[in-house]
Design a protein around this motif. Structure first.
Motif, short mmCIF file in Angstrom:
data_model
loop_
_atom_site.label_atom_id
_atom_site.label_comp_id
_atom_site.label_asym_id
_atom_site.label_seq_id
_atom_site.Cartn_x
_atom_site.Cartn_y
_atom_site.Cartn_z
N ILE A 93 44.88 35.82 -33.30
CA ILE A 93 45.15 35.59 -31.89
C ILE A 93 44.05 34.68 -31.34
CG2 ILE A 93 45.40 36.67 -29.62
CD1 ILE A 93 47.68 37.27 -31.53
N GLN A 94 44.41 33.79 -30.48
CA GLN A 94 43.44 32.86 -29.90
C GLN A 94 42.22 33.62 -29.38
OE1 GLN A 94 44.42 30.55 -26.18
NE2 GLN A 94 44.49 28.83 -27.66
N ALA B 253 47.78 32.22 -32.75
CA ALA B 253 48.82 32.58 -31.79
C ALA B 253 48.23 32.76 -30.39
CB ALA B 253 49.51 33.86 -32.23
N ALA B 254 49.08 32.51 -29.42
CA ALA B 254 48.64 32.69 -28.03
C ALA B 254 48.45 34.17 -27.75
CB ALA B 254 49.68 32.10 -27.08
N PRO B 255 47.55 34.51 -26.82
CA PRO B 255 47.32 35.92 -26.50
C PRO B 255 48.63 36.59 -26.03
CG PRO B 255 45.64 34.55 -25.53
CD PRO B 255 46.67 33.62 -26.04
N SER C 198 40.90 27.10 -31.93
CA SER C 198 41.69 27.34 -30.73
C SER C 198 43.16 27.03 -30.93
CB SER C 198 41.14 26.49 -29.57
OG SER C 198 41.18 25.12 -29.89
N ALA C 199 43.49 26.38 -32.08
CA ALA C 199 44.88 26.05 -32.37
C ALA C 199 45.08 26.11 -33.88
CB ALA C 199 45.21 24.67 -31.82
#
Length: 474
Positions: free
Chosen positions: A204-205, A266-268, A241-242
């Protein structure tokens, strides 16, 4: 007996191999001075004599060679003091085994002649010449690529009025000249190999992952993007971050290699329930050995391993050495809750190592005596200590003599010798007489030649073999 020793030495040589050494080679000439001994057929009534000579050889191939041999000896008769001089000359064919090695066994066969005469009459023309043939073998040990120690043994067949069977055994040096030496193999640098991995593969980010890498035959390594030069093996935490595609590139004398690892970011989202796993390698150990605990946990902020470890990172490894079977529990907590994982480690207590203790007895006597001489008291005491330590052991003391005196007398003498050992063990050391027996064999079982003083001394003996017992090794 000499045939036996020769055969054993030859068989041993076939079991030994060495490589990457010049050794025998096609086209090489050799000069081999030697010295040794020569034993005559018994019907010739001649003493074994020293022998000196020279071999001149040529290697037709790496394995096959020829040699011209000349040698000289001087001896005397065993029944008279007549001096005999002899000159031997022959042509032999040799077959070399493992010619490229440092240790080169070989077989040989050939034929020629021997000229012999009595003392000064040899130089005056009073000599006799007989045809010969020979078979045998030997061993060469190369000290350098053109210098070798050499041992040789031959059965000689001398064709007089009837065939005589003589033995020749020699040692010396061989010097090689010329020939084709093998070119050294080119040194080729091994190509580099490398491996890059990331754990976990999805984060997760804002979370961390670990890049781990290793390489072989590399001198420089680099990881991209955003990392740069690194050691040839190692690990590091990353927080991309990505989604990121990492590439490990390593170079060495043998070229270049690369390995890739992809991490998904993945995005939070709403908090995920922790996922954790613990394992142990190996799953079974002997007491005192170590095993390795490995664990990983996702979506957790705090982890703990019990028993006896406590707080740990959410991923890692640790060596453990418990004394008994242990069930390890990894418990992790995070925003999404709790998770646990278990790993069982079996611990086996090592069994004692056993060893065998054996005991023998050997005592020698003066001529026509049955008294044990003081130098052998220690032999008897050693047997007594062994029998006291192992009360189940029994044994028979065997008495023997040389061939002096009559066979009937020698049986009685050998019985007294055996009984004397039993008496000392019983009376001096308190060994139960029922555990011992005495048996005299007289002169019937010699272990040496009764025709010599040294042989008779060896035959005047008592012996015993008390067998072996298994005990725990300390």
């Amino acid at each position: 007996m000499k045939k036996y020793y020769f055969c054993m030495a030859f068989l041993l040589s076939l079991m030994l191999t060495t490589t990457c050494f010049a050794g025998e080679r096609a086209g090489a000439f050799s000069i081999s001075p030697f010295a040794g001994g020569y034993t005559f057929d018994g019907v010739q009534h001649l003493k074994t004599a020293p022998l000196y000579g020279l071999r001149l050889g040529y290697d037709l191939t790496d394995n096959l060679g020829i040699e011209g041999v000349g040698d000289y000896l001087s001896t005397k008769g065993t029944r008279t003091n007549t001096s005999i001089n002899a000159l031997s000359y022959r042509l032999d064919v040799l077959y070399n085994f493992m010619p490229e090695g440092r240790l080169v066994p070989y077989l040989a066969a050939g034929g020629g002649g021997i000229t012999a005469g009595h003392g000064s009459s040899f130089r005056a023309g009073g000599r006799n010449t007989d045809a010969t043939a020979n078979v045998g073998g030997g061993l060469k040990y190369f000290l350098a690529d053109s210098v070798a120690l050499r041992g040789d043994a031959r059965q000689l067949f001398v064709f007089d009025h009837k065939t005589l069977y003589n033995w020749e055994y020699t040692a010396g040096l061989s010097f090689l000249f010329g020939g084709n030496k093998p070119a050294p193999a080119p040194v080729v640098a091994a190509p580099p190999a490398c491996n890059l991995a990331v754990a976990p593969a999805t984060i997760i980010q804002g979370q961390k992952a670990k890049l781990s890498w290793s390489s072989e035959n590399a001198t420089e390594c680099s990881i991209q993007p955003n990392i740069g030069p690194v050691k040839t093996q190692g690990s590091m935490d990353i927080t991309p971050s990505a989604d990121t595609f990492y590439t490990l590139t390593c170079t060495g004398e043998g070229g270049k290699a690369s390995s890739d690892a992809n991490i998904i970011v993945a995005a939070p989202a709403r908090p995920e329930a922790p996922k954790c796993n613990i394992s142990v390698t190996p799953v079974s150990i002997m007491k005192g050995e170590t095993a390795t605990l490995n664990w990983t946990c996702e979506y957790a902020t705090d982890c703990d391993i019990q028993p006896a470890i406590g707080t740990v990172k959410t991923g890692g490894s640790k060596e453990v050495s418990p004394a008994v079977d242990t069930a390890y529990t990894l418990a992790c907590t995070g925003p999404g809750g709790k998770a646990a994982s278990k790993a069982n480690l079996a611990v086996t207590t090592p069994q004692p190592t056993m060893e065998e203790l054996c005991m023998t007895l050997h005592i020698e006597y003066d001529n026509d005596k049955s008294i044990i001489k003081p130098p052998y008291y220690g032999e008897v005491e050693k047997v007594a200590i062994f029998m006291k330590r192992f009360p189940e052991i029994k044994g028979t003391i065997e008495g023997h003599t040389d061939s002096n005196a009559s066979a009937k007398y020698n049986v009685k003498l050998s019985q007294r010798r055996a009984a004397g050992v039993v008496k000392m063990l019983v009376e001096k050391y308190g060994i139960d007489k029922s555990r011992l027996a005495a048996k005299g064999y007289g002169e019937s079982q010699p272990i040496a030649d009764n025709k010599t003083k040294a042989g008779r001394q060896q035959n005047r003996r008592t012996m015993a073999n008390f067998g072996c017992v298994s005990v725990e090794k300390k």
